[in-house]
Design an enzyme around this catalytic site. Sequence first.
Site, PDB file in Angstrom:
ATOM      1  N   ARG A 182      -3.409  -0.558   5.381  1.00 54.31           N
ATOM      2  CA  ARG A 182      -3.984  -1.658   4.594  1.00 54.31           C
ATOM      3  C   ARG A 182      -3.056  -2.853   4.467  1.00 54.31           C
ATOM      4  O   ARG A 182      -3.466  -4.003   4.707  1.00 54.31           O
ATOM      5  CB  ARG A 182      -4.378  -1.162   3.202  1.00 54.31           C
TER       6      ARG A 182
ATOM      7  N   ASP B  97      -8.239   3.644   1.498  1.00 49.12           N
ATOM      8  CA  ASP B  97      -7.195   3.846   2.501  1.00 49.12           C
ATOM      9  C   ASP B  97      -7.802   4.451   3.760  1.00 49.12           C
ATOM     10  O   ASP B  97      -8.200   5.620   3.763  1.00 49.12           O
ATOM     11  CB  ASP B  97      -6.116   4.770   1.939  1.00 49.12           C
TER      12      ASP B  97
ATOM     13  N   CYS C   4       0.859  -1.177   0.000  1.00 52.56           N
ATOM     14  CA  CYS C   4       0.000   0.000   0.000  1.00 52.56           C
ATOM     15  C   CYS C   4       0.899   1.232   0.000  1.00 52.56           C
ATOM     16  O   CYS C   4       2.089   1.125  -0.291  1.00 52.56           O
ATOM     17  CB  CYS C   4      -0.995  -0.012   1.166  1.00 52.56           C
TER      18      CYS C   4
END
Length: 155
Positions: free
Chosen positions: A14, A124, A8
Amino acid sequence: MTSVLFVCLGNICRSPMAEAVMRHQLEQEGLADQVQVDSAGTGNWHVGHPPHRGTRDILKREGISDEGIQARQIKGEDLSAFDFVIVMDNSNFDDVSRLAKGKADNIHRFVDFIPDTPYREVPDPYFTGNFDETYSLVEAGCRGIVQAIKERETG
C-alpha cells in the site's frame, strides 16, 4: 517544501503504491519539485526489498514508475521530518502514534483524504490479494492529498 510519508505494515504494497501514485500525480500537476514523497513500514520484514509484485504490476499497467522505491522501516525522526505522515489502517495509526508518544499532530488516516468513502481503512492486498481495490482507493486518496497540499500552500 512540503513532505509526505505514507506508512503501512511492511512497506511493500500500500504505502509504496501511494508513494508512486502521489509522485505521478504531482508530476501531472507540475508540483513534483515542491513536494517530497516517501514511504515506510511499521515492521522491518521487507527492508531493502522492492514493492510487491502485485503493486509493481498494477503500477506498470497504469503507466506509473516505481523506480527507486525500496522498503524501509519508519523511524522516530520521520515524525518530525515530514509534514504529513499518512497511515493506511488503524493498526498503523496506533503503531505510529505510539512511536510519536502522543506528540505528533501530523499523523493522518489515508481514507480521510477520500471524499464520501465508506472505507475506514485501506485494505492490505498482501492479505486480500485485491490490488485493484487498493489501487482505486490509493488513486482517489492521493488526489485528495494533492488538493490538501495545494490549499495549504495557497493559505
